[in-house]
Every structure is written in structure tokens, then in C-alpha cells.
Enzyme design. Structure first.
Site, mmCIF file in Angstrom:
data_model
loop_
_atom_site.group_PDB
_atom_site.id
_atom_site.type_symbol
_atom_site.label_atom_id
_atom_site.label_comp_id
_atom_site.label_asym_id
_atom_site.label_seq_id
_atom_site.Cartn_x
_atom_site.Cartn_y
_atom_site.Cartn_z
ATOM 1 N N GLN A 12 0.722 -1.331 0.073
ATOM 2 C CA GLN A 12 0.048 0.036 0.049
ATOM 3 C C GLN A 12 0.791 1.454 -0.055
ATOM 4 O O GLN A 12 0.494 2.108 -0.961
ATOM 5 C CB GLN A 12 -0.834 0.088 1.252
ATOM 6 C CG GLN A 12 -1.960 1.265 1.224
ATOM 7 C CD GLN A 12 -2.525 1.422 2.412
ATOM 8 O OE1 GLN A 12 -2.146 0.999 3.822
ATOM 9 N NE2 GLN A 12 -3.695 2.117 2.574
ATOM 10 N N ASP A 34 10.148 -6.248 -4.305
ATOM 11 C CA ASP A 34 9.217 -7.126 -3.735
ATOM 12 C C ASP A 34 9.389 -8.462 -4.027
ATOM 13 O O ASP A 34 10.173 -8.808 -4.679
ATOM 14 C CB ASP A 34 7.749 -6.648 -4.265
ATOM 15 C CG ASP A 34 6.655 -6.850 -3.147
ATOM 16 O OD1 ASP A 34 6.029 -5.756 -2.665
ATOM 17 O OD2 ASP A 34 6.494 -7.981 -2.540
ATOM 18 N N ILE A 35 8.628 -9.354 -3.320
ATOM 19 C CA ILE A 35 8.842 -10.763 -3.413
ATOM 20 C C ILE A 35 7.793 -11.351 -4.420
ATOM 21 O O ILE A 35 8.201 -12.295 -4.844
ATOM 22 C CB ILE A 35 8.238 -11.326 -1.878
ATOM 23 C CG1 ILE A 35 8.758 -13.075 -2.053
ATOM 24 C CG2 ILE A 35 6.598 -11.420 -1.946
ATOM 25 C CD1 ILE A 35 8.695 -13.641 -0.391
ATOM 26 N N TYR A 141 1.816 -7.729 15.780
ATOM 27 C CA TYR A 141 2.183 -6.713 15.004
ATOM 28 C C TYR A 141 2.869 -5.561 15.870
ATOM 29 O O TYR A 141 4.026 -5.155 15.600
ATOM 30 C CB TYR A 141 1.220 -6.201 14.222
ATOM 31 C CG TYR A 141 1.297 -4.946 13.216
ATOM 32 C CD1 TYR A 141 0.858 -3.660 13.823
ATOM 33 C CD2 TYR A 141 1.930 -5.074 12.058
ATOM 34 C CE1 TYR A 141 0.834 -2.584 12.919
ATOM 35 C CE2 TYR A 141 2.157 -3.877 11.268
ATOM 36 C CZ TYR A 141 1.481 -2.683 11.674
ATOM 37 O OH TYR A 141 1.667 -1.568 10.783
HETATM 38 C C1 VAH Z 1 -2.674 -1.963 9.960
HETATM 39 N N1 VAH Z 1 -2.977 -0.332 8.418
HETATM 40 O O1 VAH Z 1 -3.926 -1.827 10.188
HETATM 41 C C2 VAH Z 1 -1.920 -0.965 9.477
HETATM 42 C C3 VAH Z 1 -1.419 -0.021 10.564
HETATM 43 C C4 VAH Z 1 -2.108 1.801 12.231
HETATM 44 C C5 VAH Z 1 -2.505 0.553 11.319
HETATM 45 O O2 VAH Z 1 -0.591 -0.108 11.168
HETATM 46 O O3 VAH Z 1 -2.273 -2.933 10.578
#
Ligand code: VAH
Length: 320
Positions: A12, A34-35, A141
């Protein structure tokens, strides 16, 4: 920055960042990777290499081949996908990052990688979230983003690598659809507003998150990377934001252009829980004070531009 190597260039952010960088620094001076490979402007408008960032030699070989002086490392899994595949997320997000940092160290490159508001957790102050505050995220994450921030600061302090980063809010764009994020609803809604006039949101009403239009995200990356290093008290990573809204407010902004637009809800408990663990709105004073960042787009201006550009894009696809 003269010769820039971008990983995750078909994602993105990368899809628009590469084209913006090529406009500014010259098409042959921005090496996209990119992959996977797609039939896209990123691939056809300048150097493109297929690189798996979990392969450190692959990164090194491309950086050496083109003699780059800057690495922008974007390749990563986003929050919702990372919750589905936590081990893959750790290996890609952390393995890829340290591989790219090692190449930046060996070849003396300036280095950018994004963090996220996802680097905050449920015990972080939710309103006016400070630049320096508690970061105990409860998602893979978020763990990756906090660890990544610490790793990038370590490479600056220990090895002198000029690492810089921003904590991105949810990013909204009409070029490349997002993939696997929690904030993706704020992009999908515009597509559905044009296509069907209605949207079923997986995020509940009254769930506030920081958001930003992609042109401001690109401005932030380039402004930070060109900023005077001596002014930076922080590096990895700066709070930045443009707006904060919840689904009903976004729907109301769309209704100013599409009066009959309707929103309803089918809340996804996983992504709702992620969203609720993030701040409502963050404080971005440090970015303004240390490198002069201010966003240009608010919800009203972004919505007008998104609907205009997306309508043209979807219409041209229909015509093809
Ligand atoms: C996500 N678009 O939703 C990303 C971002 C703050 C959100 O890190 O994981």
C-alpha cells in the site's frame, strides 16, 4: 538521498512512495523490490528486483549492485494478518528488518522503516498519546513494531546507522488496496460507497483511530529522511497523525457527497480487539518541532479527493 532501495514496493505505501521518489530523485535512482512481480507502474517505470527480505544475501546483492545510499524497508505483514500467522509475522517482520539493517550498516546506508500506532497497547494513555510513553502492545504486529523501534535505535546508537521512522496511523489511499490491516475499513468504505452506496463495517461505531491520507504519509517519509540529523531528538519512531475518526463520522463525511450512503455493522472481534488496544488519538508535537511535519489533509479534504480519484479509477476500469 541519491540512490534509494525500497523493499515491499508493491504494498500500500510502496506503490505510491516509489512513484513519488522517482518523480523527485529520478526514475533510475529508485530501485523497487518485492517478493512478487506485477504488471504495474512500479515495475515498469524504473529498476525492479524480486527480493525476499528473509534472505539477507538477496538484500545485500541488490544494494551492492545499484550502490544505493538509502534503504526504505517496507516489507512486512500488517496487524490482522500477523494475528492470524504470528510466527510468520515474527520471521518476516523481524527477520526482514534485521537483514535490512545489517545491509545498511555494512554499506553505510541511511535507513527508514515505518512503525505504527500499533506499537502502543491497552495500558498506553489513549488520548493525546505522548511521543515517549508506555508501549506494551498485545498483538504480534505491535510486538514487532516496538522491537523494530528499539532495534533501529540500537543500530543508530551502536553502529551509527542513520535510522529514522514514523509511527503511521491507518493509511488511506486509492492506488493500492491495503492488505491485512485493522484500519482497512477506512479504505474499503470509499470503494463500497461508490460501488454500492452502502458498507458493512467490521469495526464498531465509536471506535476512534488515528488516520492519514497517503499524500501526507509520503510527505512525512521524504521530509523526515531529508531533515537535518542534528535536529532529531527522537528517531524511531515519531508519532505522526492527520485526523482521528470513528466509522459513523467517516460515513457522515461520505454522505456529504453521496447523500444516500448507509453504513451498518458486522463487527469482527479480532480486528475490533486490536483497534480497541490502540490509542484514540496521538500527540505529534515532536514531529512538528524536530522536523516540521504537519499534515495537509483532514477528513473533509481527504474524502473529497478519495471519492473523486476513486470514481475516475473505477470508471476507467469499467471502460477497459
Ligand atoms: C494496520 N494499516 O492496520 C496498518 C497500520 C495503524 C494501522 O499499522 O495494521
Amino acid at each position: 538521498m541519491k540512490k534509494i532501495f525500497v523493499t515491499g514496493a508493491l504494498g500500500q505505501i510502496g506503490s505510491e512512495l516509489v512513484m513519488k521518489l522517482r518523480d523527485i530523485y529520478g526514475y533510475d535512482n529508485v530501485i523497487a523490490s518485492d517478493i512478487r512481480k506485477t504488471d504495474s507502474d512500479v515495475v515498469h517505470s524504473g529498476p525492479f528486483e524480486m527480493v525476499d527480505v528473509t534472505d539477507s544475501k538477496a538484500i545485500f546483492d541488490i544494494a551492492k549492485k545499484y550502490e544505493v545510499d538509502t534503504i526504505m524497508h517496507l516489507a512486512a505483514l500488517l496487524s490482522a494478518t500477523a494475528e492470524k500467522k504470528p510466527l510468520l509475522a515474527w520471521n518476516l517482520n523481524m527477520g526482514g528488518l534485521i537483514n535490512a539493517l545489517e545491509v545498511a550498516r555494512e554499506l553505510k546506508c541511511q535507513f527508514f522503516t515505518p512503525s505504527s500506532i500499533g506499537a502502543f497497547g491497552p495500558t498506553t494513555p489513549k488520548n493525546n498519546t505522548p511521543q515517549d510513553t508506555i508501549q506494551r502492545p498485545t498483538t504480534m504486529y505491535g510486538v514487532n513494531k516496538v522491537a523494530g523501534e528499539l532495534l533501529c535505535d540500537y543500530y543508530y546508537e551502536k553502529f551509527g546507522v542513520d535510522t529514522r521512522g514514523v509511527r503511521f496511523p491507518g493509511l488511506i489511499s486509492y492506488v493500492a488496496p491495503p492488505g491485512g490491516g485493522t484500519t482497512d475499513y477506512a479504505v474499503e468504505i470509499y470503494y463500497e460507497a461508490i460501488k454500492s452506496g452502502k458498507y458493512t463495517s467490521y469495526i464498531a461505531p465509536d471506535t476512534y483511530m488515528d488516520m492519514m491520507y497517503m499524500p501526507d504519509a509520503l510527505k512525512a517519509i521524504i521530509t523526515l529522511m531529508e531533515a537535518d540529523s542534528s535536529r532529531l531528538k527522537h528517531r524511531n519512531a515519531f508519532n505522526i497523525t492527520a485526523m482521528s475518526f470513528e466509522p459513523e463520522e467517516l460515513a457522515a463525511a461520505i454522505r456529504k457527497h453521496i447523500p444516500d450512503f448507509t453504513i451498518d455493522y458486522d463487527v469482527d472481534p479480532v480486528r475490533q480487539a486490536i483497534a480497541e488496544s490502540w490509542p484514540n488519538f496521538i500527540d505529534a508535537t515532536a514531529a512538528k518541532e524536530e522536523w516540521g511535519f504537519e499534515a495537509d489533509y483532514d477528513l473533509v479534504r481527504m474524502t473529497k479527493d478519495m471519492l473523486e480519484k476513486l470514481s475516475q479509477k473505477l470508471l476507467s476500469k469499467e471502460i477497459q
